[in-house]
Design an enzyme around this catalytic site. Structure first.
Site, short mmCIF file in Angstrom:
data_model
loop_
_atom_site.label_atom_id
_atom_site.label_comp_id
_atom_site.label_asym_id
_atom_site.label_seq_id
_atom_site.Cartn_x
_atom_site.Cartn_y
_atom_site.Cartn_z
N ARG A 87 0.86 -1.19 0.00
CA ARG A 87 0.00 0.00 0.00
C ARG A 87 0.90 1.24 0.00
O ARG A 87 1.95 1.25 0.66
CB ARG A 87 -0.89 0.05 1.25
N GLU A 138 -4.34 7.39 -4.14
CA GLU A 138 -4.72 6.93 -5.49
C GLU A 138 -6.07 7.51 -5.89
O GLU A 138 -6.95 7.66 -5.04
CB GLU A 138 -4.78 5.38 -5.48
N HIS A 142 -1.77 0.61 -9.84
CA HIS A 142 -2.35 -0.40 -8.94
C HIS A 142 -2.98 -1.55 -9.74
O HIS A 142 -4.20 -1.79 -9.66
CB HIS A 142 -3.39 0.26 -8.02
#
Ligand code: NAP
Ligand code: 8YV
Length: 316
Positions: free
Chosen positions: A229, A258, A276
């Site tokens: 993360r 994000e 991602h």
């Protein structure tokens, strides 16, 4: 008929698997304010993508189970769920191989600059300017430090073994089922290796733990790869470390905010950035969708979840 709430942009296979078996209601985002009185009265289960605040749980008084799409469930207030006796499920195991494969791709892209080399070819520069420059970095001779050695970390390490690189790791507790060298702190690991691969969850303990001190310990040949993360990396310190050549490069699949990626990261040739996508193949996302659906079906039809998270164990 049991009523489920699909929250946010849910994978279409989740909807397909549940439609017909359950009544399906939808909420565009995880906002308690948007819950209607009809939803509040009828919804007993939800499926969502890493977003379930306490306020939304409270707005659904008949809720029993929260099925999270993703192995990471940091966006679900599990403590609140546990205090209300709710079950939270996630999607472990089914994405391990895909995420591990992506990590190897990102590592090689970072070291050997393959995305840049491909752009060079596509732009006609091979013809115009000659051979693409030699990559300053290589995987050869690297010492890999794994920050995280859980389900996915072990699959990454297994793949790295085939590359003939030495592997070490740091986690809070050493594992007795792996042979890699264990270091009792992230600083000691970073000092011993030149390549740090981060695959830990987002928890209060992991926040910005990869900071200027750790990057300095990694050293001038150091490379950081993050597939866990964005939260775990101090992005400002990382940009400073790249600017000051404190480390040699970075590969990132995840970011703190994000889909916003810090402008400062975009300028470096020695940084490889992905939006991602570590688990983002149709096959793997379908497997994750199936596990979300299986958890809800198993709960409502057989009285038990398939993959409850440790904070909300199924007690029978
Ligand atoms: P896991 O099996 O639970 O493994 C987590 C690992 O992190 C364990 O080795 C654990 O060891 C270690 N860890 C946890 N907290 C730590 C801490 N404070 N300090 C040091 N080590 C710590 O989880 P997983 O299935 O491998 O997934 C890991 C994470 O990857 C997920 O939570 C998610 O955030 C991320 N992920 C990202 C993508 C992507 O698309 N980029 C895809 C899948 C998963 P100890 O408990 O012994 O410390
Ligand atoms: C996905 C992930 O990006 O499982 C996780 O924790 O981060 C990824 O697999 C996420 O589930 C979004 O669909």
């Amino acid at each position: 008929m049991t009523t489920l709430l699909l929250i946010g942009k849910v994978n279409s296979r989740v909807r397909e698997r549940l439609t017909g078996r359950f009544e399906i209601l939808e909420l565009p985002s995880a906002r308690a304010e948007d819950v209607t009185s009809d939803m509040a009265a009828r919804v007993t289960g939800t499926a969502s993508f890493n977003a379930m605040p306490a306020s939304l749980m409270d707005a659904l008084p008949n809720l029993k189970i929260i099925a999270n799409f993703g192995v990471g469930y940091d966006g679900v207030d599990v403590r609140h769920a546990a205090s209300k006796g709710l079950i939270v499920t996630n999607t472990p195991d089914v994405l391990d191989d895909e995420v591990a494969d992506t990590t190897i791709g990102l590592l090689l892209n970072t070291l050997r600059q393959f995305p840049r080399a491909e752009n060079y070819l596509r732009e006609g520069r091979w013809v115009k300017d000659g051979a693409f420059p030699l990559s300053p970095l290589t995987l050869r001779g690297r010492r890999i430090g794994m920050y995280g050695m859980g389900r996915i970390g072990q699959q990454i390490a297994k793949r790295l073994e085939a590359f003939g690189v030495r592997i070490s790791y740091y986690t809070r507790s050493p594992r007795n089922d792996v042979q890699y060298d264990y270091f009792p702190s992230l600083k000691e690991l970073a000092t011993a290796v030149d390549t740090l691969v981060c695959i830990v969850p987002k928890t209060p303990e992991t926040r910005q733990t990869i900071n200027s001190e750790i990057l300095a310990a990694l050293g001038s040949n150091g490379v950081l790869i993050n597939v866990g993360r964005g939260w775990t990396v101090h992005e400002g310190d990382l940009i400073d470390a790249l600017e000051g050549k404190v480390i040699a490069g970075a590969g990132l699949d995840v970011f703190e905010d994000e889909p916003n990626v810090p402008e400062g990261l975009l300028k470096f040739d020695n940084v490889s950035l992905l939006p991602h996508v570590a688990s983002a193949s149709v096959a793997t996302r379908n497997a994750m969708a199936d596990l979300v659906a299986d958890n809800l079906i198993s709960w409502f039809e057989h009285g038990k979840p398939v993959t409850p998270v440790p904070e909300t164990p199924f007690k029978g």
